[in-house]
Design a protein around this motif. Structure first.
Motif, mmCIF file in Angstrom:
data_model
loop_
_atom_site.group_PDB
_atom_site.id
_atom_site.type_symbol
_atom_site.label_atom_id
_atom_site.label_comp_id
_atom_site.label_asym_id
_atom_site.label_seq_id
_atom_site.Cartn_x
_atom_site.Cartn_y
_atom_site.Cartn_z
ATOM 1 N N ILE A 161 0.841 -1.208 0.000
ATOM 2 C CA ILE A 161 0.000 0.000 0.000
ATOM 3 C C ILE A 161 0.877 1.260 0.000
ATOM 4 O O ILE A 161 0.567 2.247 -0.673
ATOM 5 N N LYS A 162 2.008 1.185 0.702
ATOM 6 C CA LYS A 162 2.946 2.314 0.696
ATOM 7 C C LYS A 162 3.377 2.618 -0.750
ATOM 8 O O LYS A 162 3.423 3.772 -1.184
ATOM 9 N N ALA A 163 3.667 1.550 -1.483
ATOM 10 C CA ALA A 163 4.091 1.708 -2.884
ATOM 11 C C ALA A 163 2.940 2.232 -3.750
ATOM 12 O O ALA A 163 3.167 3.047 -4.666
ATOM 13 N N VAL A 164 1.717 1.786 -3.471
ATOM 14 C CA VAL A 164 0.549 2.270 -4.242
ATOM 15 C C VAL A 164 0.430 3.786 -4.085
ATOM 16 O O VAL A 164 0.290 4.524 -5.078
ATOM 17 N N VAL A 165 0.504 4.247 -2.836
ATOM 18 C CA VAL A 165 0.336 5.685 -2.563
ATOM 19 C C VAL A 165 1.485 6.468 -3.219
ATOM 20 O O VAL A 165 1.260 7.522 -3.843
ATOM 21 N N ALA A 166 2.700 5.943 -3.132
ATOM 22 C CA ALA A 166 3.858 6.634 -3.725
ATOM 23 C C ALA A 166 3.735 6.673 -5.250
ATOM 24 O O ALA A 166 3.990 7.711 -5.882
ATOM 25 N N ASN A 167 3.320 5.575 -5.865
ATOM 26 C CA ASN A 167 3.180 5.534 -7.325
ATOM 27 C C ASN A 167 2.077 6.478 -7.798
ATOM 28 O O ASN A 167 2.204 7.131 -8.842
ATOM 29 N N THR A 168 0.980 6.531 -7.032
ATOM 30 C CA THR A 168 -0.137 7.400 -7.422
ATOM 31 C C THR A 168 0.310 8.857 -7.370
ATOM 32 O O THR A 168 0.033 9.638 -8.297
ATOM 33 N N LYS A 169 1.008 9.212 -6.296
ATOM 34 C CA LYS A 169 1.509 10.593 -6.164
ATOM 35 C C LYS A 169 2.465 10.916 -7.315
ATOM 36 O O LYS A 169 2.392 11.988 -7.909
ATOM 37 N N ALA A 170 3.350 9.967 -7.620
ATOM 38 C CA ALA A 170 4.355 10.194 -8.675
ATOM 39 C C ALA A 170 3.675 10.420 -10.022
ATOM 40 O O ALA A 170 4.036 11.336 -10.772
ATOM 41 N N CYS A 171 2.677 9.603 -10.331
ATOM 42 C CA CYS A 171 1.995 9.702 -11.632
ATOM 43 C C CYS A 171 1.217 11.018 -11.720
ATOM 44 O O CYS A 171 1.311 11.739 -12.725
ATOM 45 N N ALA A 172 0.470 11.365 -10.645
ATOM 46 C CA ALA A 172 -0.315 12.610 -10.642
ATOM 47 C C ALA A 172 0.619 13.818 -10.733
ATOM 48 O O ALA A 172 0.347 14.776 -11.462
ATOM 49 N N ASP A 173 1.725 13.718 -10.021
ATOM 50 C CA ASP A 173 2.715 14.790 -9.994
ATOM 51 C C ASP A 173 3.282 15.036 -11.403
ATOM 52 O O ASP A 173 3.474 16.170 -11.838
ATOM 53 N N GLU A 174 3.519 13.952 -12.127
ATOM 54 C CA GLU A 174 4.074 14.078 -13.479
ATOM 55 C C GLU A 174 3.063 14.744 -14.422
ATOM 56 O O GLU A 174 3.436 15.588 -15.244
ATOM 57 N N PHE A 175 1.787 14.357 -14.294
ATOM 58 C CA PHE A 175 0.737 15.015 -15.099
ATOM 59 C C PHE A 175 0.721 16.520 -14.811
ATOM 60 O O PHE A 175 0.571 17.333 -15.725
ATOM 61 N N ALA A 176 0.847 16.865 -13.519
ATOM 62 C CA ALA A 176 0.820 18.284 -13.138
ATOM 63 C C ALA A 176 2.019 19.009 -13.760
ATOM 64 O O ALA A 176 1.879 20.105 -14.316
ATOM 65 N N LYS A 177 3.210 18.374 -13.704
ATOM 66 C CA LYS A 177 4.415 18.986 -14.277
ATOM 67 C C LYS A 177 4.250 19.211 -15.771
ATOM 68 O O LYS A 177 4.814 20.139 -16.351
ATOM 69 N N LEU A 178 3.476 18.321 -16.423
ATOM 70 C CA LEU A 178 3.255 18.425 -17.865
ATOM 71 C C LEU A 178 2.185 19.470 -18.205
ATOM 72 O O LEU A 178 1.845 19.667 -19.363
ATOM 73 N N GLY A 179 1.647 20.100 -17.154
ATOM 74 C CA GLY A 179 0.684 21.188 -17.377
ATOM 75 C C GLY A 179 -0.750 20.710 -17.515
ATOM 76 O O GLY A 179 -1.612 21.475 -17.980
ATOM 77 N N CYS A 180 -1.050 19.460 -17.146
ATOM 78 C CA CYS A 180 -2.420 18.945 -17.266
ATOM 79 C C CYS A 180 -3.270 19.412 -16.091
ATOM 80 O O CYS A 180 -2.759 19.748 -15.023
ATOM 81 N N ALA A 181 -4.610 19.408 -16.309
ATOM 82 C CA ALA A 181 -5.556 19.742 -15.237
ATOM 83 C C ALA A 181 -5.817 18.467 -14.453
ATOM 84 O O ALA A 181 -6.635 17.636 -14.838
ATOM 85 N N VAL A 182 -5.073 18.296 -13.359
ATOM 86 C CA VAL A 182 -5.117 17.045 -12.600
ATOM 87 C C VAL A 182 -5.414 17.358 -11.135
ATOM 88 O O VAL A 182 -5.000 18.403 -10.622
ATOM 89 N N SER A 183 -6.160 16.467 -10.483
ATOM 90 C CA SER A 183 -6.439 16.657 -9.056
ATOM 91 C C SER A 183 -5.185 16.345 -8.261
ATOM 92 O O SER A 183 -4.240 15.752 -8.793
ATOM 93 N N GLY A 184 -5.179 16.677 -6.983
ATOM 94 C CA GLY A 184 -4.135 16.182 -6.098
ATOM 95 C C GLY A 184 -4.489 14.752 -5.723
ATOM 96 O O GLY A 184 -5.467 14.195 -6.231
ATOM 97 N N THR A 185 -3.706 14.144 -4.844
ATOM 98 C CA THR A 185 -4.067 12.808 -4.363
ATOM 99 C C THR A 185 -3.433 12.506 -3.009
ATOM 100 O O THR A 185 -2.272 12.842 -2.777
ATOM 101 N N ASP A 186 -4.237 11.897 -2.122
ATOM 102 C CA ASP A 186 -3.722 11.340 -0.860
ATOM 103 C C ASP A 186 -3.922 9.834 -0.867
ATOM 104 O O ASP A 186 -3.708 9.179 0.154
#
Ligand SMILES: Cc1ncc(COP(=O)(O)O)c(C=O)c1O
Length: 402
Positions: A275-300
């Motif tokens: 589960i630790k890895a799930v949360v880290a991977n989700t944050k990483a993927c969402a973070d990358e979308f944000a860096k690319l300028g996409c309209a993305v939600s945050g995630t916990d």
């Protein structure tokens, strides 16, 4: 049957060859799948351990009691009903235990992240109960003040929290206080975040809610099914009789055996690491979308939303179909303030629970965002995007070997 076997082989191949980003899906262990097909499938066992309507239940009683005991241990609850055939049935049973037909329920609507069983007019819930909805604020988070106001105005018998596409932590204590102040029951549907709650990666609703329902097949990574938990002996009795004979007949004891294995696996230290890895991977993927300028939600949590209309000028359903061409599956999803129909939507929901089970790394979660961005943005061809997906897939575990 040969034809059916071929179809099953094709489905296994499809699951092995793709990147599964549907937030409500996961890959079970071989042991969970073996138990789904085990001999208790042959047995009728209406009733509950020690109180059955059929003979020959001595082994079945042991299986179901193990499931009850492990569910209680995993979530720190005093009572568990492990018989609901699915999450929708768990919700139907919980409403029937707590409410009279026509009673008012305050929930989040489907268009803002709730589930069909949280009051949609096409579900039994919206037909049998009177739903009023609280809302999300402009930041996409629950508007707790608005919820308190609505509770005071509408005096619901029950306030419901726990959602299908909400990426942030839920303040269960705050909602329980609103429910208490208005004489309402507080129910939590933790179907999506059960795995996070079991491992401490999301606060538990058990100390605050009257009743908690869940599925066992999303982040909890068990067989398809439902459970209901409570700390109240009085509500536990009502839940059991609403389940049987109220709504269901014979329990699926083979699936309950697989639930035992699921709870056992979730109690192991390795599940916490997962589960630790799930949360880290989700944050990483969402973070990358944000860096690319996409309209993305945050995630916990294990999921996030991308507004595909704003990011790529494309509806959610079109984005869903387009990524299928390159072996990626996620699903269209309403985003806050969506003006499209639920069958079209302006966005998609992306989750990392399933791919993380197969060993996806944080770097690969980031690369996944890049692949989706490049393909939906028409920056690369289908061949190039597919090859990048296959490069990741080649490193993942085979689903038959989990
Ligand atoms: C929050 C929530 N509750 C209940 C359900 C229903 O579960 P099932 O599909 O097992 O009926 C879902 C399914 O997606 C869900 O997201």
């Amino acid at each position: 049957m040969e034809l059916l076997n071929q179809i099953i082989l094709d489905e296994t191949k499809r699951q092995n060859n793709g990147l599964e980003l549907i937030a409500s899906e996961n890959f079970t262990s071989a042991e969970v799948r073996r138990l789904c097909g085990s001999s208790p499938t042959n047995k009728y066992a209406e009733g509950f351990p020690g109180h059955r309507y059929y003979g020959g239940c001595e082994n079945i009683d042991k299986i179901e009691q193990l499931a009850i005991d492990l569910a209680c241990q995993l979530f720190g609850a005093q009572f568990a009903n492990v018989q609901p055939h699915c999450g929708s049935a768990a919700n139907m049973i919980a409403y029937a235990a707590l409410l009279n037909l026509g009673d008012t329920i305050l929930s989040l609507g489907l268009d803002e992240g709730g589930h069909l069983t949280h009051g949609s007019s096409v579900s039994f819930s919206g037909k049998q109960y009177h739903f009023v909805h609280y809302h999300l604020g402009a930041d996409g988070r629950i508007d707790y003040e608005g919820m308190a106001k609505m509770a005071a105005e509408t005096k619901p018998r029950l306030i419901l929290a726990g959602f299908s596409s909400y990426p942030y932590e839920i303040d269960f204590k705050h909602i329980s206080e609103i429910a208490k102040a208005n004489g309402a029951y507080f129910m939590v549907d933790m179907a999506h975040i059960a795995g996070l709650i079991a491992t401490g990666y999301h606060p538990s609703p058990i100390p605050y809610a009257d009743v908690v329902t869940s599925t066992t097949h999303k982040t909890l990574r068990g067989p398809r099914g439902g459970i209901i938990l409570t700390n109240s002996p009085e509500l536990a009795k009502k839940i059991n009789s609403a389940c049987f004979p109220g709504i269901q007949g014979g329990p699926l004891e083979n699936i309950i055996a697989a639930k035992v294995q699921c709870f056992y696996e979730a109690l192991q230290p390795s599940f916490k690491q997962y589960i630790k890895a799930v949360v880290a991977n989700t944050k990483a993927c969402a973070d990358e979308f944000a860096k690319l300028g996409c309209a993305v939600s945050g995630t916990d949590t294990h999921l996030f939303m991308v507004n595909t209309k704003k990011s790529f000028g494309m509806t959610g359903v079109d984005a869903q179909h387009k990524v299928e061409e390159i072996g990626i599956t996620f699903n269209k999803n309403m985003v806050p303030g969506d003006t499209e129909k639920p069958s079209v939507t302006s966005g998609v929901r992306i989750g990392m629970a399933a791919t993380t089970t197969r060993g996806l790394t944080e770097a690969q979660a980031r690369e996944t965002a890049w692949i989706i961005y490049d393909y939906l943005g028409n920056h690369v061809s289908r061949e190039v995007a597919s090859a990048r997906v296959q490069k990741i897939v080649a490193t993942l575990k085979d689903i038959d070997k989990l």
